[in-house]
Design a protein around this motif. Structure first.
Motif, PDB file in Angstrom:
ATOM      1  N   ILE A   1       9.962   4.708 -32.138  1.00 48.33           N
ATOM      2  CA  ILE A   1       8.366   4.974 -32.867  1.00 48.33           C
ATOM      3  C   ILE A   1       8.221   6.219 -32.939  1.00 48.33           C
ATOM      4  O   ILE A   1       7.620   6.673 -33.985  1.00 48.33           O
ATOM      5  CB  ILE A   1       7.406   4.089 -31.939  1.00 48.33           C
ATOM      6  CG1 ILE A   1       7.681   2.562 -31.954  1.00 48.33           C
ATOM      7  CG2 ILE A   1       6.015   4.230 -32.481  1.00 48.33           C
ATOM      8  CD1 ILE A   1       6.789   1.654 -31.145  1.00 48.33           C
TER       9      ILE A   1
ATOM     10  N   HIS B   1       7.517   8.682 -36.275  1.00 47.45           N
ATOM     11  CA  HIS B   1       6.370   9.282 -36.720  1.00 47.45           C
ATOM     12  C   HIS B   1       6.298  10.754 -36.637  1.00 47.45           C
ATOM     13  O   HIS B   1       5.731  11.643 -37.489  1.00 47.45           O
ATOM     14  CB  HIS B   1       5.265   9.166 -35.686  1.00 47.45           C
ATOM     15  CG  HIS B   1       4.398   7.632 -35.973  1.00 47.45           C
ATOM     16  ND1 HIS B   1       3.566   7.641 -36.731  1.00 47.45           N
ATOM     17  CD2 HIS B   1       4.586   6.393 -35.620  1.00 47.45           C
ATOM     18  CE1 HIS B   1       3.042   6.329 -36.820  1.00 47.45           C
ATOM     19  NE2 HIS B   1       3.719   5.560 -36.230  1.00 47.45           N
TER      20      HIS B   1
ATOM     21  N   TYR C   1      11.623   0.420 -36.872  1.00 48.04           N
ATOM     22  CA  TYR C   1      10.163   0.968 -36.446  1.00 48.04           C
ATOM     23  C   TYR C   1       9.574  -0.349 -36.017  1.00 48.04           C
ATOM     24  O   TYR C   1       8.641  -0.336 -34.938  1.00 48.04           O
ATOM     25  CB  TYR C   1       9.448   1.450 -37.615  1.00 48.04           C
ATOM     26  CG  TYR C   1       8.272   1.776 -37.488  1.00 48.04           C
ATOM     27  CD1 TYR C   1       7.964   3.035 -36.694  1.00 48.04           C
ATOM     28  CD2 TYR C   1       7.176   1.165 -38.139  1.00 48.04           C
ATOM     29  CE1 TYR C   1       6.563   3.402 -36.373  1.00 48.04           C
ATOM     30  CE2 TYR C   1       5.708   1.710 -37.872  1.00 48.04           C
ATOM     31  CZ  TYR C   1       5.706   2.712 -36.948  1.00 48.04           C
ATOM     32  OH  TYR C   1       4.400   3.059 -36.940  1.00 48.04           O
TER      33      TYR C   1
ATOM     34  N   TRP D   1       8.093  -1.598 -32.080  1.00 47.42           N
ATOM     35  CA  TRP D   1       6.796  -2.142 -31.672  1.00 47.42           C
ATOM     36  C   TRP D   1       6.928  -3.241 -30.769  1.00 47.42           C
ATOM     37  O   TRP D   1       5.936  -3.479 -29.771  1.00 47.42           O
ATOM     38  CB  TRP D   1       5.868  -2.246 -33.117  1.00 47.42           C
ATOM     39  CG  TRP D   1       4.930  -0.927 -33.606  1.00 47.42           C
ATOM     40  CD1 TRP D   1       5.470  -0.216 -34.485  1.00 47.42           C
ATOM     41  CD2 TRP D   1       3.889  -0.244 -32.792  1.00 47.42           C
ATOM     42  NE1 TRP D   1       4.719   0.817 -34.424  1.00 47.42           N
ATOM     43  CE2 TRP D   1       3.618   0.728 -33.397  1.00 47.42           C
ATOM     44  CE3 TRP D   1       3.318  -0.820 -31.496  1.00 47.42           C
ATOM     45  CZ2 TRP D   1       2.655   1.394 -33.139  1.00 47.42           C
ATOM     46  CZ3 TRP D   1       2.115   0.039 -31.276  1.00 47.42           C
ATOM     47  CH2 TRP D   1       1.871   1.301 -31.967  1.00 47.42           C
TER      48      TRP D   1
ATOM     49  N   LEU E   1       5.652  -3.425 -27.109  1.00 47.64           N
ATOM     50  CA  LEU E   1       4.315  -4.483 -26.899  1.00 47.64           C
ATOM     51  C   LEU E   1       4.641  -5.662 -25.973  1.00 47.64           C
ATOM     52  O   LEU E   1       4.070  -6.086 -25.295  1.00 47.64           O
ATOM     53  CB  LEU E   1       3.613  -4.708 -28.056  1.00 47.64           C
ATOM     54  CG  LEU E   1       2.902  -3.571 -28.732  1.00 47.64           C
ATOM     55  CD1 LEU E   1       2.162  -4.130 -30.161  1.00 47.64           C
ATOM     56  CD2 LEU E   1       1.875  -3.097 -28.036  1.00 47.64           C
TER      57      LEU E   1
ATOM     58  N   HIS F   1       4.306 -19.859 -21.020  1.00 46.09           N
ATOM     59  CA  HIS F   1       3.580 -19.301 -21.892  1.00 46.09           C
ATOM     60  C   HIS F   1       4.105 -17.850 -21.748  1.00 46.09           C
ATOM     61  O   HIS F   1       4.449 -17.161 -22.662  1.00 46.09           O
ATOM     62  CB  HIS F   1       2.165 -19.332 -21.775  1.00 46.09           C
ATOM     63  CG  HIS F   1       1.466 -20.419 -22.260  1.00 46.09           C
ATOM     64  ND1 HIS F   1       1.365 -20.685 -23.749  1.00 46.09           N
ATOM     65  CD2 HIS F   1       0.785 -21.506 -21.827  1.00 46.09           C
ATOM     66  CE1 HIS F   1       0.807 -21.651 -23.874  1.00 46.09           C
ATOM     67  NE2 HIS F   1       0.298 -22.342 -23.108  1.00 46.09           N
TER      68      HIS F   1
ATOM     69  N   ILE G   1       6.024 -15.755 -24.687  1.00 45.45           N
ATOM     70  CA  ILE G   1       5.095 -14.537 -25.147  1.00 45.45           C
ATOM     71  C   ILE G   1       6.131 -13.231 -25.374  1.00 45.45           C
ATOM     72  O   ILE G   1       6.115 -12.749 -26.405  1.00 45.45           O
ATOM     73  CB  ILE G   1       4.039 -14.262 -24.410  1.00 45.45           C
ATOM     74  CG1 ILE G   1       2.907 -15.266 -24.612  1.00 45.45           C
ATOM     75  CG2 ILE G   1       3.463 -12.832 -24.915  1.00 45.45           C
ATOM     76  CD1 ILE G   1       1.639 -14.904 -23.769  1.00 45.45           C
TER      77      ILE G   1
ATOM     78  N   PHE H   1       4.532  -8.970 -36.593  1.00 45.90           N
ATOM     79  CA  PHE H   1       3.167  -9.167 -36.069  1.00 45.90           C
ATOM     80  C   PHE H   1       3.242 -10.837 -36.058  1.00 45.90           C
ATOM     81  O   PHE H   1       2.937 -11.238 -34.767  1.00 45.90           O
ATOM     82  CB  PHE H   1       2.165  -8.845 -37.208  1.00 45.90           C
ATOM     83  CG  PHE H   1       0.769  -9.188 -36.814  1.00 45.90           C
ATOM     84  CD1 PHE H   1       0.029  -8.676 -35.816  1.00 45.90           C
ATOM     85  CD2 PHE H   1       0.031 -10.364 -37.704  1.00 45.90           C
ATOM     86  CE1 PHE H   1      -1.248  -9.027 -35.544  1.00 45.90           C
ATOM     87  CE2 PHE H   1      -1.178 -10.631 -37.127  1.00 45.90           C
ATOM     88  CZ  PHE H   1      -1.648 -10.033 -36.285  1.00 45.90           C
TER      89      PHE H   1
ATOM     90  N   LEU I   1       3.016 -14.315 -32.663  1.00 47.49           N
ATOM     91  CA  LEU I   1       2.179 -15.214 -32.529  1.00 47.49           C
ATOM     92  C   LEU I   1       2.679 -16.698 -32.495  1.00 47.49           C
ATOM     93  O   LEU I   1       1.713 -17.644 -32.911  1.00 47.49           O
ATOM     94  CB  LEU I   1       0.972 -15.273 -33.462  1.00 47.49           C
ATOM     95  CG  LEU I   1       0.355 -13.848 -33.726  1.00 47.49           C
ATOM     96  CD1 LEU I   1      -0.508 -13.674 -34.765  1.00 47.49           C
ATOM     97  CD2 LEU I   1      -0.162 -13.212 -32.270  1.00 47.49           C
TER      98      LEU I   1
ATOM     99  N   TRP J   1       4.840 -18.180 -30.158  1.00 47.80           N
ATOM    100  CA  TRP J   1       5.815 -18.580 -29.109  1.00 47.80           C
ATOM    101  C   TRP J   1       5.611 -19.948 -28.516  1.00 47.80           C
ATOM    102  O   TRP J   1       6.794 -20.483 -27.971  1.00 47.80           O
ATOM    103  CB  TRP J   1       5.499 -17.601 -27.946  1.00 47.80           C
ATOM    104  CG  TRP J   1       4.278 -17.724 -27.173  1.00 47.80           C
ATOM    105  CD1 TRP J   1       3.805 -18.709 -26.393  1.00 47.80           C
ATOM    106  CD2 TRP J   1       2.860 -17.194 -27.471  1.00 47.80           C
ATOM    107  NE1 TRP J   1       2.684 -18.766 -25.831  1.00 47.80           N
ATOM    108  CE2 TRP J   1       1.920 -18.012 -26.530  1.00 47.80           C
ATOM    109  CE3 TRP J   1       2.378 -16.184 -28.356  1.00 47.80           C
ATOM    110  CZ2 TRP J   1       0.710 -17.542 -26.522  1.00 47.80           C
ATOM    111  CZ3 TRP J   1       1.026 -15.966 -28.348  1.00 47.80           C
ATOM    112  CH2 TRP J   1       0.249 -16.599 -27.585  1.00 47.80           C
TER     113      TRP J   1
END
Lengths: 565, 107
Positions: A207, A211, A231, A235, A239, A275, A279, A323, A327, A329
């Motif tokens: 990353i 940049h 890239y 992320w 994260l 969970h 995740i 992204f 969401l 999982w």
């Protein structure tokens, strides 16, 4: 990595395609592969100069070597599992050995092969070069991440042979079994924790590099799509991976301190574990597949001699996958007793993530349309990727739909889907990258005919191995079972034959690459006619790539660029 | 090509612009964190039903915000860094929120 000694200087004569710039100065000596006439080869050829190197190219090759080693180990485990399952009944392995073996196959393949595969090896080597930088932003951190990988790998291997037996939980370490089994789960989850840090550091480095180290004029819209995919991957690594780390530590804490986080007997919630685990582990499959998609986006336009179709959408879809893929999982948990509201929400989100994946596939096909296609080995593997990934992706929707998932959950259908996406997708993407960048990295060319043979054997082997699993899954064959009913015997037998075909294909491919690396003809600077910056550099790559900031090219404009030779 | 030294200079400039944080401010934030910790503990003793979780999460977020903005100097960083940190927290919030789609509707 002892084959990295740069002593191969004798066969220089008779190769007029030597580019003049490689002989310019000591700093321009190739970092690897055949050396130029008169090179001493002394500096930078010892073992220490490799394992403590901060050179992104060397670290990439170090990763590639270990990933190859671990792939071979886990592949052999997989072949033994298939051999055991060839006939019903208690053969070859005890149930305990069988459980340990599929756990290790999964843990090694997921955490030590597929997750680092493309980013840590080819990403490390080519991400800086494609944006006109001489290295990543934090070279020492890069070396440290390799050492963390070595440490994690060592601990994972140690966990097999120490304590009260190899872990037998499956690679998902589901509670409450992973808390209660007496096997060596504690050490294995610590290994996973450490491997996670290695992955985080690589992502962080990428990353920052994207940049801050782009050459002047390299705007975001001029970034090669491989860089875009790395890239987006970076992320997710930064994260999501910490959540895996903390989950692994919590398992360890449960086992040692009996905290009662997940154990219902102590007031915990076993679904909380699922969970937390997913995740991370669902986005992790996008860590696996996105870089492979980046590789395919590089290869297809080069071999179709056409600009990539829909550059903006491919770049955007990488971010969208990163992204939206974060969401979805809980689609692994439809039958776990989770609330129906959650089933509905996660099923919907799963269908959403199919859209950017489909965007990519359609754009690749549109790029090929009316192109001037040359079916060289890298393109063959890329086409194999599209074929296998499409089957794997579409069967993913069967699993994402809550209704059908009830029927096929935890059956061979899941195993087949996963292997189509990850082996047929990421695996073939990795092989495509190996065949595409091989001449640039190793300075020699492999035999194209043998590579094509290997490709067809691998493709056929994969399908014979995994397609019967779809059918068996639909018929109700549960995954991870030691034995099965006689009705599954013919397809199980067929699947095992497929594993042998696949093994022969892989053997041929690796042998061909090894032969090419040692004895192949010297490669030219730009054998495929690529337009990205790495193809403007000498072959093999020099220690220092750019003496001045290069001009940012149009990465997919092939006007005036022709393959050498 | 921007080098890593460029980043350090910029950071140095930030330090010069704002000066090191005063002890008074740091002490104030520390006291604030302590007060919030006390609030968390007190809140667990009152039965608010589902709101107990909301209170605990809210207070924890406020504390994390204080630490990140002042102790970790995010307040004095440029927009890009702020945006990146914010992205991470938005994703975290979504992850926690979606988990409650399960926990909140179980029966």
């Amino acid at each position: 990595m002892d084959q990295t000694d740069q002593t191969d200087q004798t066969d220089q004569t008779g190769h007029p395609d030597q580019t003049p710039s490689t002989a310019a100065s000591g700093a321009s000596q190739p970092f690897f592969g055949p050396q130029n006439p008169g090179a001493t080869g002394g500096k930078g050829s010892g073992l220490a100069s490799w394992i403590f190197s901060t050179d992104h190219k060397r670290i990439g090759l170090l990763y590639l070597g270990l990933i190859g080693l671990m792939f071979t180990v886990a592949l052999v485990l997989g072949l033994i599992l298939r051999l055991k399952l060839m006939t019903p009944g208690s053969t070859l392995l005890t149930p305990q050995q069988y459980n340990a073996m599929f756990t290790l196959h999964g843990v090694i393949m997921v955490f030590m092969v597929v997750i680092p595969s493309i980013p840590a090896s080819f990403g490390n080597i080519f991400l800086p070069l494609q944006i006109g930088a001489n290295d990543v932003s934090f070279p020492r951190l890069n070396n440290f991440s390799w050492w963390l990988y070595v440490l994690g790998m060592t601990l994972a291997i140690t966990s097999i042979f120490t304590g009260a037996g190899a872990p037998d939980t499956g690679w998902t370490f589901y509670v409450p079994f992973s808390e209660r089994t007496t096997t060596n789960v504690s050490l294995a989850v610590i290994a996973v924790f450490i491997l996670g840090f290695s992955s985080i550091l690589t992502g962080l480095n990428f990353i920052t590099t994207v940049h801050r180290l782009r050459t002047p004029g390299m705007t975001w819209k001029k970034l090669p799509l491989f860089v875009w995919s790395l890239y987006a991957t970076g992320w997710i690594q930064v994260l999501a991976t910490p959540i895996l780390g903390i989950t692994a530590l919590l398992i360890f804490a449960e086992r040692v301190l009996h905290l009662g986080l997940f154990d219902p007997g102590l007031g915990g919630d076993p679904l909380l574990y699922q969970h937390l685990f997913w995740i991370y582990s669902h986005p992790a499959v996008y860590i696996m597949i996105l870089p492979a998609m980046g590789v395919i986006s590089e290869i297809i336009p080069v071999f179709a001699r056409k600009p990539i179709f829909g550059y903006n959408m491919i770049a955007f879809s990488s971010l969208a996958i990163a992204f939206a893929g974060s969401l979805v999982w809980a689609h692994h948990m439809f039958t776990s007793g989770m609330s129906d509201t959650a089933v509905l929400v996660f099923s919907f989100l799963t269908f959403v993530v199919a859209i950017p994946s489909a965007i990519k596939v359609f754009n690749w096909l549109s790029t090929l349309y009316k192109g001037s296609i040359s079916l060289d080995p890298p393109l063959l593997f890329s086409l194999g990727f599209i074929f296998m990934f499409s089957i794997g992706g579409l069967t993913g929707l069967v699993l994402g739909a809550a209704g059908t998932d009830i029927h096929v959950h935890d059956t061979y259908f899941v195993v087949a889907h996963f292997h189509y996406v990850i082996f047929g997708g990421t695996g073939l993407g990795m092989f495509a990258a190996m065949h595409y960048w091989f001449p640039k990295v190793f300075g020699r060319m492999y035999d194209h005919g043998r590579a094509a043979w290997a490709f067809w054997l691998i493709l056929l082997g994969m399908n014979v191995l995994y397609f019967p699993m779809f059918i068996m899954g639909l018929q109700g064959m549960p995954r991870r079972y030691y034995d099965y009913l006689p009705q599954y015997a013919p397809l199980q037998m067929l699947s095992t034959w497929g594993s042998w075909l696949l093994a022969v294909g892989l053997g041929l491919m690796f042998w061909n690459l090894y032969r090419g690396c040692r004895f192949g003809p010297r490669a030219t600077q730009n054998p495929w006619g690529g337009a990205t910056l790495e193809w403007t550099l000498p072959t093999p790559l020099p220690h220092e790539a750019f003496h001045h900031d290069p001009e940012a090219p149009e990465p997919y404009d092939y006007k005036g660029i022709n393959p050498d030779g | 090509m921007t080098t890593s030294t460029g980043m350090t200079d910029k950071h140095g400039a930030h330090e010069a612009q704002h000066g090191p944080l005063s002890y008074r401010l740091l002490l104030g934030i520390w006291l604030g964190l302590m007060a919030l910790t006390a609030t968390t503990i007190t809140a667990t003793r009152i039965d608010l039903g589902f709101l107990n979780v909301v209170a605990a999460m809210g207070i924890a977020s406020a504390k994390a915000g204080l630490v990140i903005f002042f102790f970790m100097h995010l307040k004095y960083e440029n927009r890009l860094i702020k945006g990146m940190a914010l992205t991470a927290f938005v994703i975290l919030a979504i992850a926690i929120g979606l988990t409650f789609v399960d926990v909140g509707y179980r029966y």
